[in-house]
Design an enzyme around this catalytic site. Structure first.
Site, short mmCIF file in Angstrom:
data_model
loop_
_atom_site.label_atom_id
_atom_site.label_comp_id
_atom_site.label_asym_id
_atom_site.label_seq_id
_atom_site.Cartn_x
_atom_site.Cartn_y
_atom_site.Cartn_z
N GLY A 8 0.84 -1.20 0.00
CA GLY A 8 0.00 0.00 0.00
C GLY A 8 0.87 1.24 0.00
O GLY A 8 1.84 1.32 -0.73
N ALA A 11 2.82 4.74 -3.38
CA ALA A 11 2.98 4.12 -4.70
C ALA A 11 1.91 3.07 -4.97
O ALA A 11 1.35 3.00 -6.07
CB ALA A 11 4.37 3.51 -4.83
N SER A 34 -0.24 -4.81 4.52
CA SER A 34 -0.37 -5.18 5.92
C SER A 34 -0.17 -3.95 6.79
O SER A 34 0.77 -3.19 6.60
CB SER A 34 0.66 -6.24 6.30
OG SER A 34 0.65 -6.46 7.70
N ALA A 45 6.96 17.03 -0.37
CA ALA A 45 6.94 18.03 -1.44
C ALA A 45 6.83 17.32 -2.78
O ALA A 45 7.31 16.20 -2.96
CB ALA A 45 8.20 18.88 -1.39
N LYS A 73 2.95 25.14 -3.66
CA LYS A 73 4.40 25.20 -3.85
C LYS A 73 4.72 25.78 -5.22
O LYS A 73 4.26 25.26 -6.24
CB LYS A 73 5.00 23.80 -3.71
CG LYS A 73 6.51 23.72 -3.97
CD LYS A 73 7.00 22.28 -3.87
CE LYS A 73 8.46 22.18 -4.26
NZ LYS A 73 8.94 20.78 -4.25
N THR A 339 11.43 14.37 -6.29
CA THR A 339 11.12 13.56 -7.48
C THR A 339 10.51 12.20 -7.18
O THR A 339 10.09 11.51 -8.11
CB THR A 339 12.39 13.34 -8.31
OG1 THR A 339 13.38 12.68 -7.51
CG2 THR A 339 12.95 14.66 -8.81
N GLY A 430 10.40 13.64 -20.55
CA GLY A 430 11.03 13.60 -19.25
C GLY A 430 10.81 14.84 -18.41
O GLY A 430 9.90 15.63 -18.64
#
Length: 499
Positions: A8, A11, A34, A45, A73, A339, A430
């Site tokens: 979980g 991601a 879990s 950020a 931001k 990133t 990119g």
């Protein structure tokens, strides 16, 4: 097609929700996690791309900001990187505009040589607004007020649960449990099922590994090799410590301040200030880092520093067989340019665009996915190294090391191109395009020896007048913007609690 997501957190739930929302009728999505296994949950950020992600999934921005205690931001304020006492802002927006096909920075460089230009940040809407602590959403009409973007600063420990709730409402099936075994096809080597501690068996056709640094499926089961980049990115630890706000001021930017063995962050959220020291364990102990962040952080600490350990690098392949890794299971660089969530989002986007519509996973799709992921990691790696390598600091072993180390050939070529011509390597895919590289090159004191000669053919007084008018126009518009905190208070639906 049966998709099983392992893990979980940010991601995992970003992946599960995206597949369920954007591939309706093509997939069933099950997620195994879990509550006994913690999540990293420090990345607070983001980059402007997260706005497109939220919008594409049909998530209401106000609800998302309220749930995650988010602020806006406009960029990152880098302090003491080029030299102690110097600072610059890497903005989410450009500098001026090209004239006669000549980039703005070439005109600025000539004006600077003649003593007719001020700091390059004065010609960026995002920089000026950030410096004045002001915010409003950019205009949508192509005017000067549309020349910037924004991202969010939010509590990552709240973002995962928010995405979980969203995913469950659009059809993702969640399984609570710990994986104790993996079944694989004896001929193809593909994963066929996850075995849980309580005896359940979760079958699937495609498995997405979001198990974090453990990389249970791609790294351990599929034995995909790790490419270690610590010889270029020396920072491999972070000491994170939340603090209470010192004042009602909420800067619309992240602050990154260079330290003797790395750098520290300050990230203003609605309810607290995020602080942390990202450091090299070869140059500083964990106890020393904790003491340093306690001494440097502003505001009353809300918890003791927590140490996070990581290795910069990536898997040589992020899609192997029928296993795709997203997030930390695929790779991690470091938090310097926010990133991490972007890289997860990028992998999810590429997976959806290359998704095997007929249920058959083709090698050409795997190869293209891996090419795109590798390209992103490699370019971001070079951009992060730039922040360390282009410095005049010689006040510690850490800065002496990163200043004098041999950098990747791809970065050395970029630096040489800039130094000799004032040009930034162009690419159409990119992250971090020309304005980002210019911000760091100029901000850290690396000015080119030569630039476009066409700028010398125009009357410098005329050019100087145009720069002055641009600067005045930006200042006028910024002065009319509300303060960042005031804007948030005026948008009550975005507030986690009443102002």
């Amino acid at each position: 097609m049966r998709v099983v997501v392992l893990g979980g957190g940010t991601a995992g739930w970003m992946t599960a929700a995206s597949l369920a929302r954007l591939l309706p009728g093509q997939v069933t999505v099950e997620l195994v996690e879990s509550e006994d296994i913690g999540i990293v949950g420090v990345g607070e950020a983001t980059l402007p791309h997260i706005r497109g992600f939220v919008e594409r999934l049909g998530i209401d921005e106000a609800s998302f900001m309220k749930a995650t205690h988010a602020t806006y931001k406009l960029g990152i304020d880098f302090r003491d990187f080029g030299a102690i006492g110097e600072s610059y802002i890497h903005p989410f927006g450009g500098f001026g505009e090209a004239v006669q096909s000549v980039g703005f920075h070439h005109w600025w460089l000539e004006q600077r040589r003649l003593g007719l230009a001020s700091d390059i940040g004065d010609y960026s809407f995002a920089v000026r607004a950030a410096r004045e602590n002001r915010f409003r959403p950019p205009a949508q009409d192509g005017s000067l007020g549309s020349t910037y973007g924004y991202a969010y600063q939010f509590d990552a420990t709240l973002f995962g649960p928010f995405m979980r709730q969203f995913g469950l409402t659009i059809g993702v099936t969640r399984h609570e449990g710990i994986v104790t075994g993996v079944e694989r096809n004896g001929e193809s080597g593909d994963v066929t099922a996850l075995l849980l501690k309580d005896g359940r068996r979760i079958e699937g056709d495609l498995f997405v590994d979001c198990s974090g640094f453990r990389s249970l499926l791609l790294g351990q089961e599929m034995a995909e090799e790790w490419e270690d980049w610590t010889h270029w990115l020396s920072c491999d630890r972070a000491a994170a410590m939340p603090c209470a706000h010192e004042s009602d001021d909420l800067p619309p930017y992240t602050t990154a301040t260079a330290m003797p063995a790395g750098w520290r962050w300050e990230i203003p959220l609605q309810h607290r200030m995020g602080n942390g020291y990202v450091f090299s364990s070869a140059h500083l102990s964990e106890d020393q880092a904790c003491d340093a962040i306690r001494g440097a952080a502003r505001g009353k600490p809300l918890a003791d520093p927590r140490i996070l350990r990581f290795r910069p690098g990536r898997r040589r392949r992020s899609w192997s067989g029928n296993v795709v890794a997203v997030g930390l299971a695929s790779g991690f660089l470091e938090p310097l340019e926010s990133t991490s969530i972007y890289l997860a989002q990028m992998a999810i986007t590429n997976l959806i665009e290359l998704f095997p519509a007929d249920g058959r996973i083709e090698q050409r799709d795997r190869d293209e996915f891996n090419r795109l992921v590798d390209m992103e990691y490699d370019r971001i790696r070079d951009f992060l190294i730039l922040h360390y390598h282009v410095t005049r600091r010689d006040d510690s072993d850490f800065w002496n090391h990163v200043r004098t180390m041999q950098v990747p050939d791809s970065l050395a070529d970029k630096i040489e191109l800039w130094r000799n011509t004032g040009r930034v390597e162009k690419y159409g895919e990119g992250l971090f395009f020309e304005p980002s590289w210019i911000a760091v090159y100029v901000g850290q004191g690396l000015l080119p020896e030569r630039y476009d000669p066409r700028v010398a053919q125009v009357d410098p007084v005329r050019v100087g007048g145009a720069l002055d008018r641009l600067k005045q126009a930006i200042d006028g518009e910024v002065a009319a913007m509300p303060g960042h905190a005031d804007y948030l208070r005026s948008e009550a639906a975005r507030l986690a609690r009443a102002a």
